[in-house]
Every structure is written in structure tokens, then in C-alpha cells.
Scaffold this motif. Structure first.
Motif, PDB file in Angstrom:
ATOM      1  N   LYS A   1       0.845  -1.203  -0.004  1.00 59.27           N
ATOM      2  CA  LYS A   1      -0.083  -0.139  -0.052  1.00 59.27           C
ATOM      3  C   LYS A   1       0.899   1.185  -0.057  1.00 59.27           C
ATOM      4  O   LYS A   1       0.482   2.289  -0.898  1.00 59.27           O
ATOM      5  CB  LYS A   1      -0.787  -0.154   1.232  1.00 59.27           C
ATOM      6  CG  LYS A   1      -2.052  -1.008   1.232  1.00 59.27           C
ATOM      7  CD  LYS A   1      -3.123  -1.395   2.292  1.00 59.27           C
ATOM      8  CE  LYS A   1      -4.060  -2.076   2.049  1.00 59.27           C
ATOM      9  NZ  LYS A   1      -5.191  -2.331   3.287  1.00 59.27           N
TER      10      LYS A   1
ATOM     11  N   ASN B   1      -5.226   7.318   7.287  1.00 59.02           N
ATOM     12  CA  ASN B   1      -6.160   6.745   6.348  1.00 59.02           C
ATOM     13  C   ASN B   1      -6.897   5.536   7.312  1.00 59.02           C
ATOM     14  O   ASN B   1      -6.448   4.521   7.422  1.00 59.02           O
ATOM     15  CB  ASN B   1      -5.254   6.040   5.238  1.00 59.02           C
ATOM     16  CG  ASN B   1      -6.213   5.376   4.057  1.00 59.02           C
ATOM     17  OD1 ASN B   1      -7.371   4.961   4.334  1.00 59.02           O
ATOM     18  ND2 ASN B   1      -5.987   5.840   2.968  1.00 59.02           N
TER      19      ASN B   1
ATOM     20  N   GLU C   1      -9.495   3.599   6.226  1.00 64.07           N
ATOM     21  CA  GLU C   1     -10.143   2.625   5.484  1.00 64.07           C
ATOM     22  C   GLU C   1      -8.648   1.530   5.415  1.00 64.07           C
ATOM     23  O   GLU C   1      -8.963   0.282   5.820  1.00 64.07           O
ATOM     24  CB  GLU C   1     -10.309   3.004   4.172  1.00 64.07           C
ATOM     25  CG  GLU C   1     -10.938   1.669   3.350  1.00 64.07           C
ATOM     26  CD  GLU C   1     -11.566   2.182   2.057  1.00 64.07           C
ATOM     27  OE1 GLU C   1     -11.634   1.244   1.104  1.00 64.07           O
ATOM     28  OE2 GLU C   1     -11.709   3.420   1.819  1.00 64.07           O
ATOM     29  N   ASP C   2      -7.462   2.223   5.223  1.00 64.44           N
ATOM     30  CA  ASP C   2      -6.233   1.304   5.118  1.00 64.44           C
ATOM     31  C   ASP C   2      -5.920   1.011   6.386  1.00 64.44           C
ATOM     32  O   ASP C   2      -4.707   0.200   6.623  1.00 64.44           O
ATOM     33  CB  ASP C   2      -5.280   1.735   3.988  1.00 64.44           C
ATOM     34  CG  ASP C   2      -5.882   1.637   2.566  1.00 64.44           C
ATOM     35  OD1 ASP C   2      -6.958   0.970   2.425  1.00 64.44           O
ATOM     36  OD2 ASP C   2      -5.400   2.136   1.650  1.00 64.44           O
TER      37      ASP C   2
ATOM     38  N   LYS D   1      -3.419   2.817   7.702  1.00 69.21           N
ATOM     39  CA  LYS D   1      -2.319   3.556   7.555  1.00 69.21           C
ATOM     40  C   LYS D   1      -1.970   4.867   7.898  1.00 69.21           C
ATOM     41  O   LYS D   1      -2.887   5.692   7.888  1.00 69.21           O
ATOM     42  CB  LYS D   1      -1.754   3.259   5.921  1.00 69.21           C
ATOM     43  CG  LYS D   1      -1.744   1.728   5.699  1.00 69.21           C
ATOM     44  CD  LYS D   1      -0.449   1.196   6.111  1.00 69.21           C
ATOM     45  CE  LYS D   1      -0.703  -0.243   5.628  1.00 69.21           C
ATOM     46  NZ  LYS D   1       0.671  -1.009   6.146  1.00 69.21           N
TER      47      LYS D   1
END
Length: 268
Positions: free
Chosen positions: A37, A108, A110-111, A113
Motif C-alpha cells: 500500500k 487513512n 480505511e487502510d 495506515k
């Protein structure tokens, strides 16, 4: 009344002793290539921008960029899902490198990160606001101005956020004395009572570690108990014993009997 002017170049080093040969340990810089990612993020950024450096520290991707590209890069990262600015501020490297390290901590959701954008701002250079991209930057940039004197261009409300509006100086600069400068020590006295009361009240004491064992109004006395405001004389002994628990104190805990105490010569 003129205040004494003192040299303020890295004044914190003058207060605390530091070994000049000691080098603080640094967090290792690791490659981001194994994280799929993060690799995609860097590839997308490099298609549009020139990045100075990119690496991992404690699982967070750190990207160094030019100060004039910060706004554009943050806009691009927000499109990629890094839509939370959890923190931003500065680090004073004026004495060592002639400027400030500015960082933007992104998340982030959603990820799951984290990504940190960093840039270097030389003394006298200007930085643009990012408050139109992230609402949280509004207060963070005001705090950065308040503490470091860095005011981003086009900020919607360029005003101090922690210190009074008429405060002199920026407290998180390394050139700012840890106990405050002359203006700080007299600020509340002058503001509330006026300068004519300086000799009556005395300067403010901003050292949080200060203890005056002969002040029975602000500190507990060691050696024997005294009443509030009672005079304490050095070397004076009284019959009143030391007590470490008030009347009707903690249940099942006995009061200290000083006659059966023992003082250790060294640690066990």
C-alpha cells in the motif's frame, strides 16, 4: 522601566548540562518497498511530484517534500484516502540548521495506515496554510504560530490560541528560557496590579520544580508540622511530631510512629 536584555541564542543549553559528545539515538529508517500500500502511494506521488526522501519509521511512512509543494501533495494524499490530519507542528532547528522542521501527520482510516509529510522551512521563509484542506489544521497552525512564531500565509484567523494576545515571544523556541523571560516573570503582576506593585508582590515563580521549605503557605514543611502561615525558622525544633495521616484517615492504616522508624544507610 527597561528590562535587562540577555543573549537568547539556544538559551536552553545554558540551563541544563548536556554532554557535548552525546548523540541521541535515532529511530532506524527502513525501506517501504515491502508494504504494498505504501509502494502504491509513493508511485502515485512520484508521477506528479519530486520527493526528497521516503522511508518507514515505526511502521509509519515518512515523506520529505519541498515546502512549496506541501499544499498540492496534501490535496493528492487526501484523494488517496489520507483524509485525517491528526497532528501538525514544528521542531526548532534554528541554532543547528537555521530553520524549522514542519510535519503533517495523516491517517487513512480505511487502510489503517499512517503517513507523515515533512518539509524544512528556513528562517525567514513562508509556508502556506492547509486549513482549507483539513479543518483540524486551523487550530494546529494557530498553535504553531503561538509557540514557534510560524504563521502560515492566508490563515483565516491568525491569532494566538494558548498565550495572551499581548504575550511577547514564543515559548517552544529553544531560545526561549525554560522558566520564562523577564516579560513572562512580570506579566500577571503588571497586568493585574500594575508595575508599581512589583516590589510588593515580587516576580512570578514559573519553576514547577521549585520548593521553599520555609514557606508554610504554599508548601508542606519537612521535619515537623507547622500551621498554615506559621513562621518557620531554620534549625528550630518543636515538640509536635511528624504526622503522615490526618484524623479519621484511611481505614486500617495506622499513623506513623516516628519512634519506631529506621533510616536505611543504603538501598537494600
Amino acid at each position: 522601566m527597561l528590562r535587562e536584555q540577555k543573549i537568547k541564542s539556544n538559551v536552553q543549553k545554558q540551563v541544563y548540562y548536556k554532554d557535548r559528545f552525546y548523540v541521541a539515538p535515532q529511530i532506524p529508517k527502513l525501506s517501504f518497498q515491502e508494504d504494498e500500500k505504501y509502494v502504491k502511494v509513493i508511485q502515485a506521488l512520484e508521477c506528479k511530484f519530486s520527493l526528497d526522501e521516503a522511508y518507514l519509521q515505526r511502521g509509519t511512512l515518512v515523506v520529505w517534500v519541498d515546502k512549496d509543494k506541501v499544499v498540492e501533495i496534501l490535496l493528492e494524499l487526501k484523494k488517496m484516502g489520507y483524509d485525517v490530519l491528526s497532528e501538525m507542528s514544528a521542531i526548532d532547528y534554528l541554532e543547528k540548521r537555521g530553520g524549522f522542521e514542519i510535519f503533517y501527520q495523516l491517517l487513512n482510516m480505511e487502510d489503517k495506515k499512517r503517513l507523515r509529510v515533512k518539509t524544512f522551512l528556513k528562517k525567514g521563509e513562508e509556508l502556506h496554510t492547509v486549513s482549507h484542506i483539513f479543518k483540524s489544521a486551523n487550530w494546529s497552525e494557530r498553535e504553531m504560530y503561538d509557540m514557534f512564531g510560524i504563521l502560515p500565509l492566508n490563515h483565516p484567523y491568525p491569532k494566538r490560541i494558548l498565550m495572551p494576545d499581548d504575550w511577547v515571544g514564543h515559548p517552544l523556541l529553544k531560545s526561549y528560557p525554560l522558566h520564562g523571560d523577564e516579560q513572562a516573570r512580570w506579566y500577571e503582576v503588571d497586568k493585574i496590579f500594575g508595575q508599581e506593585y512589583r516590589e510588593v508582590i515580587g516576580e512570578e515563580q514559573r519553576d514547577s520544580a521549585r520548593i521553599d521549605r520555609y514557606d508554610s503557605q504554599r508548601f508542606s514543611h519537612l521535619g515537623y508540622e507547622v500551621g498554615y502561615g506559621e513562621s518557620v525558622i531554620e534549625g528550630e525544633e518543636k515538640e509536635k511530631p511528624i504526622m503522615y495521616q490526618e484524623e479519621d484517615g484511611v481505614l486500617f492504616v495506622k499513623k506513623l510512629d516516628t519512634s519506631i522508624t529506621k533510616q536505611l544507610d543504603k538501598r537494600k
